[in-house]
Design a protein around this motif. Structure first.
Motif: not given
Length: 263
Positions: A113-116, A125-130
């Motif tokens: 999410y991009d909060f201006r 803030a983000d969540i990643g998986y790999g």
């Protein structure tokens, strides 16, 4: 691993505009929208192994670098892909194994999410998986061998960036990784070698070209803005205060444009 890397390559190549809608700015009967076309990051990072496991107890603090590409898919929600490398020296061979250095490679996808905050500051803030892999190397005295520990990474990343202009920002970004390793060990050692934790602090440059578009808005939306302006600011929500902030900024820009056109 191959499917993840193919997806990342696709994301790195596809830089066609999937517009990042920012906050609406109301002025008269026009809605001026500030959009980030995409976000491409290059950063350096300091990584701290943590946790009561073979990573936290066996590796020294590391350093590394990485890149990320993200674009909006809906409102302020973005998706993207990232690649990173970190370099570590071994702190305790009795804990982690008979080698003297390790290189950690990550390749993962993320959603966030991009909060201006305003026209200068943004937060994400983000969540990643790999996929994650540690390439371990021995020195000459240890036999000069190389071996790998691979697994899956779950990464939580946040950032705050400051814009120098509409295209270039600098940012700081703390993140936390949970890596689940696929290492064959005795059952008694499983808890020590199944997982590894990393805390990272990054500093980087963000290329985020922005554009301003105007579109017509309804009379009801104009009336709603006028009602907000009449209310006491202490009674407004954060979202409503942001709308008023952008409204006033847009009014100032319009007045400056009108004065330039007259001259």
């Amino acid at each position: 691993m191959r499917s993840i890397i193919k997806s990342l390559v696709f994301l790195m190549l596809v830089t066609g505009y999937s517009f990042c809608q920012g906050q609406s700015i109301i002025a008269n009967d026009k809605d001026e929208v500030l959009e980030r076309a995409f976000m491409f990051d290059l950063h350096m990072q300091r990584t701290v192994p943590s946790g009561d496991n073979f990573i936290g107890n066996g590796l020294e603090f590391g350093y590394g670098f990485g890149s990320r590409l993200a674009f909006k898919v809906y409102d302020d929600i973005y998706v993207g892909g990232a690649l990173s490398l970190d370099y570590f020296d071994v702190q305790d061979t009795n804990v982690i194994g008979e080698f003297d250095r390790s290189t950690k490679f990550n390749a993962y996808l993320f959603v966030g999410y991009d909060f201006r905050i305003n026209e200068t500051w943004n937060a994400t803030a983000d969540i990643g998986y790999g996929y994650s892999q540690n390439k371990n190397r021995q020195n000459f005295d240890q036999g000069s061998g190389r071996f790998r520990d691979s697994g899956n990474v779950l990464r939580f990343t946040s950032s705050i960036d400051y814009s120098f202009n509409k295209d270039i920002s600098v940012f700081v970004s703390p993140s936390y990784e949970l890596v689940s390793y696929n290492i064959s060990t005795a059952d008694a050692l499983g808890d020590d070698f199944d997982n590894g934790n990393y805390l990272s602090f990054a500093l980087g440059v963000r290329y985020n070209p922005s554009m301003r578009n105007e579109k017509s808005i309804s009379k009801s939306e104009v009336a709603e803005m006028q009602e907000l302006l009449k209310q006491d600011s202490n009674d407004l929500t954060v979202k409503e205060r942001r709308r008023i902030y952008f409204y006033k900024r847009n009014k100032e820009r319009q007045e400056r444009r009108e004065r330039r056109n007259k001259n």
